[in-house]
Design an enzyme around this catalytic site. Structure first.
Site, mmCIF file in Angstrom:
data_model
loop_
_atom_site.group_PDB
_atom_site.id
_atom_site.type_symbol
_atom_site.label_atom_id
_atom_site.label_comp_id
_atom_site.label_asym_id
_atom_site.label_seq_id
_atom_site.Cartn_x
_atom_site.Cartn_y
_atom_site.Cartn_z
ATOM 1 N N PRO A 297 32.644 -13.515 -6.521
ATOM 2 C CA PRO A 297 32.008 -13.116 -7.772
ATOM 3 C C PRO A 297 30.542 -13.555 -7.829
ATOM 4 O O PRO A 297 30.214 -14.665 -7.417
ATOM 5 C CB PRO A 297 32.831 -13.861 -8.839
ATOM 6 C CG PRO A 297 33.414 -15.030 -8.124
ATOM 7 C CD PRO A 297 33.571 -14.649 -6.675
ATOM 8 N N TYR A 344 19.832 1.715 -13.215
ATOM 9 C CA TYR A 344 21.246 2.084 -13.418
ATOM 10 C C TYR A 344 21.530 2.573 -14.833
ATOM 11 O O TYR A 344 22.699 2.775 -15.180
ATOM 12 C CB TYR A 344 22.165 0.874 -13.202
ATOM 13 C CG TYR A 344 21.866 0.024 -11.991
ATOM 14 C CD1 TYR A 344 22.039 0.523 -10.699
ATOM 15 C CD2 TYR A 344 21.431 -1.284 -12.133
ATOM 16 C CE1 TYR A 344 21.766 -0.268 -9.596
ATOM 17 C CE2 TYR A 344 21.163 -2.081 -11.028
ATOM 18 C CZ TYR A 344 21.333 -1.567 -9.774
ATOM 19 O OH TYR A 344 21.071 -2.341 -8.687
ATOM 20 N N CYS A 371 3.098 0.375 -16.540
ATOM 21 C CA CYS A 371 2.506 1.703 -16.741
ATOM 22 C C CYS A 371 3.493 2.803 -16.388
ATOM 23 O O CYS A 371 3.262 3.585 -15.459
ATOM 24 C CB CYS A 371 1.248 1.809 -15.906
ATOM 25 S SG CYS A 371 0.108 0.506 -16.327
ATOM 26 N N GLU A 372 4.612 2.819 -17.058
ATOM 27 C CA GLU A 372 5.650 3.818 -16.807
ATOM 28 C C GLU A 372 6.366 4.068 -18.117
ATOM 29 O O GLU A 372 6.764 3.116 -18.796
ATOM 30 C CB GLU A 372 6.729 3.262 -15.854
ATOM 31 C CG GLU A 372 6.231 2.745 -14.568
ATOM 32 C CD GLU A 372 6.749 3.523 -13.364
ATOM 33 O OE1 GLU A 372 7.591 4.422 -13.542
ATOM 34 O OE2 GLU A 372 6.289 3.202 -12.272
ATOM 35 N N TYR A 401 21.056 -10.249 -11.135
ATOM 36 C CA TYR A 401 20.246 -9.107 -10.707
ATOM 37 C C TYR A 401 19.041 -8.893 -11.632
ATOM 38 O O TYR A 401 18.602 -7.766 -11.831
ATOM 39 C CB TYR A 401 21.113 -7.843 -10.595
ATOM 40 C CG TYR A 401 22.342 -8.087 -9.741
ATOM 41 C CD1 TYR A 401 22.223 -8.285 -8.372
ATOM 42 C CD2 TYR A 401 23.619 -8.187 -10.296
ATOM 43 C CE1 TYR A 401 23.332 -8.555 -7.577
ATOM 44 C CE2 TYR A 401 24.736 -8.464 -9.516
ATOM 45 C CZ TYR A 401 24.581 -8.648 -8.160
ATOM 46 O OH TYR A 401 25.678 -8.917 -7.370
HETATM 47 N N1 LLP Z 1 30.221 -9.331 -2.300
HETATM 48 C C1 LLP Z 1 29.512 -8.348 -1.728
HETATM 49 C C2 LLP Z 1 29.752 -8.026 -0.334
HETATM 50 C C3 LLP Z 1 28.554 -7.645 -2.469
HETATM 51 O O1 LLP Z 1 27.871 -6.676 -1.898
HETATM 52 C C4 LLP Z 1 28.340 -7.993 -3.819
HETATM 53 C C5 LLP Z 1 27.349 -7.283 -4.626
HETATM 54 C C6 LLP Z 1 29.093 -9.046 -4.379
HETATM 55 C C7 LLP Z 1 30.038 -9.688 -3.591
HETATM 56 C C8 LLP Z 1 28.927 -9.513 -5.790
HETATM 57 O O2 LLP Z 1 29.208 -8.536 -6.723
HETATM 58 P P1 LLP Z 1 29.236 -8.924 -8.281
HETATM 59 O O3 LLP Z 1 30.377 -9.887 -8.464
HETATM 60 O O4 LLP Z 1 27.941 -9.536 -8.603
HETATM 61 O O5 LLP Z 1 29.444 -7.644 -8.976
HETATM 62 N N2 LLP Z 1 22.115 -4.816 -8.404
HETATM 63 C C9 LLP Z 1 23.330 -4.291 -8.972
HETATM 64 C C10 LLP Z 1 24.554 -4.925 -8.369
HETATM 65 C C11 LLP Z 1 24.583 -4.806 -6.866
HETATM 66 C C12 LLP Z 1 25.739 -5.549 -6.268
HETATM 67 C C13 LLP Z 1 25.568 -5.664 -4.801
HETATM 68 N N3 LLP Z 1 26.622 -6.358 -4.158
HETATM 69 C C14 LLP Z 1 23.278 -4.478 -10.476
HETATM 70 O O6 LLP Z 1 22.306 -5.002 -10.978
HETATM 71 O O7 LLP Z 1 24.194 -4.061 -11.177
#
Ligand code: LLP
Length: 450
Positions: A297, A344, A371-372, A401
């Protein structure tokens, strides 16, 4: 204006009309550290680390593997130390994230390396550091990791990342386990079996298990369960082919959190209890010993712990074609410290943080200073009509993020991150300065390159 506790960190409260986080008043934090500012609730972060670990331990018992915090969601040396002290592991997916973990003296036996295109240098640094696991993502990488492990004279423990063909219910860009995706080896095409056999044949690799990550910001257990079912079927096929069982199953991250009213953050206990019973049932069905199960997580731990504080600079009213007025409120950050709405269509909540307003609320759009036209933090929100220059706006749930995807667009220095706890505050990641940015510019005499 309503304070929505469910989207703020645990130690956030309204006191005399002012947002107080970890015992520190917003107005004083802004005065001391400037804005935009990421305020991380240290106690909340530690609490969430523990709750994921205890949920995994409780539901998997002796088969509980490791909680690897996904550092891509947010990491700094100080945060890596919190993670390390809590006894959980860390998932890094670049040489940079690995460097942060190592700078925090993170035990390499609790580090896992990810990435769909790891460079040889990254693989080398990871093996040199002695990381617990490398999650192999491509055929080319099998040979690369084996060769580099051989150079170091070690047998590297690896997992292979599989794509179980699950369409996660989330934004396309953060859905990662359907077939048409850059990550991992497809189970249905037979590629995963081929990869496993390739790894088995190499002397400097030890295949310990399989991994999948179906996507991010997911609220239903269905996707996780389908993925786990297909992975366990794969484990059974592997056993039948190789006469040994793979002892580890890593189910990735992706647990959703509440950003706005009406959403409910995924409870670690609910998540783990659903997955544990499915894993146990499926293993029984295939007569497999239950493997140790790990999870990764990121957002579920970091997102709710952090609030961004902005100062309002300008406002304007626009008369809409359909009638009525939209009020634009511009703050001193925007898409450079939070790209998620633009990338997103992510939604956030907002709060007037420095005072109570008795003015009526009007339809407003919270925007940044870039500027967008797309530099929008919240497209549509009712906010007090008297919000004006100097007011502070708090955006909760920005811990994942946000700072980690921040950019220097328009040459904006990236904001500081301040940890608050029990009425104290300390910078854990300092604000970038104009000098930091200008220091990258060089005047070099041309060199002959041909
Ligand atoms: N494990 C792997 C292999 C991953 O690629 C990711 C996230 C995670 C764990 C953790 O996922 P989480 O628990 O945080 O959902 N930038 C995007 C999210 C991209 C996630 C990329 N990989 C956003 O802001 O929503």
């Amino acid at each position: 204006m309503k304070f929505l506790q469910s989207v703020f960190s645990i130690n956030s409260e309204m006191v005399n009309g002012e947002l107080v986080i970890g015992g520190c008043k917003s107005s004083l934090l802004a005065k001391e550290f400037g804005t935009p500012l990421f305020i991380i609730d240290e106690n909340d972060f530690n609490t969430r680390l523990k709750s994921w670990k205890s949920a995994l331990d409780r539901h998997f018992g002796a088969q509980a593997g490791t909680v690897y915090y996904a550092s891509k969601s947010f990491i700094s040396i100080e945060v890596a130390k919190w993670i390390s002290s809590s006894g959980i592991g860390i998932d890094v997916c670049s040489g940079g994230e690995l460097a942060v973990a190592l700078a925090a003296n993170f035990d390499p036996a609790k580090i896992e390396l990810h990435g769909n295109n790891k460079s040889e240098a990254e693989i080398r640094s990871a093996i040199k550091a002695g990381v617990a696991k490398i999650v192999i993502d491509s055929h080319q990488e099998i040979e690369r990791v084996n060769r580099i492990a051989k150079e170091f004279g070690v047998i590297q423990t690896v997992l292979i990342r599989l794509t179980p063909g699950v369409e996660a219910h989330t934004h396309e860009f953060i859905s990662t386990a359907h077939e048409d995706v850059k990550f991992g080896f497809s189970i249905s095409s037979g590629d995963a079996t081929k990869a496993a056999q390739e790894v088995e044949a190499l002397a400097n690799l030890h295949l310990a298990g399989i991994h999948c990550h179906i996507g991010s910001q997911i609220f239903e257990s269905e996707g996780f369960e389908t993925a786990a079912t297909r992975l366990i079927e794969f484990l059974a096929q592997f056993r039948d082919r190789n006469s040994r069982e793979l002892p580890e199953l890593d189910l990735g991250g992706g647990y959703g959190v509440a950003y706005v009213e009406g959403e409910t953050t995924y409870d670690p206990d609910l998540a783990m209890s659903a997955i544990a019973s499915l894993v146990k049932d499926q293993c029984a069905k295939h007569k497999l010993v239950v493997p140790t199960v790990s999870i990764e997580p990121g957002r579920a731990i970091s997102a709710p712990t952090t609030t961004t504080l902005y100062e309002v600079g300008t406002t304007k009213n626009v008369t809409l074609d359909e009638g009525g007025i939209r009020r634009y409120i511009a703050v001193d950050g925007g898409m450079s410290d939070n790209i998620r709405p633009a990338l997103y269509g992510a939604e956030y909540s907002a709060l007037l943080a420095n005072r109570t307003s008795t003015s009526s609320e009007i339809s407003s759009r919270l925007v940044g200073k870039h500027c967008e036209s797309g530099d929008i933090i919240i497209r549509e929100i009712d906010l007090p009509s008297d919000i004006g220059p100097g007011d502070l706006i708090a955006i909760p749930t920005t811990g994942a993020y946000g700072r980690s995807m921040a950019s220097n667009y328009n040459h904006m220095p990236r904001p500081a991150v301040v940890a608050v706890n029990d009425g104290t505050a300390r910078v854990i990641l300092r604000r970038e300065t104009q000098e930091d940015l200008l220091s990258l510019d060089v005047t070099e005499a041309p060199r002959v390159i041909n």
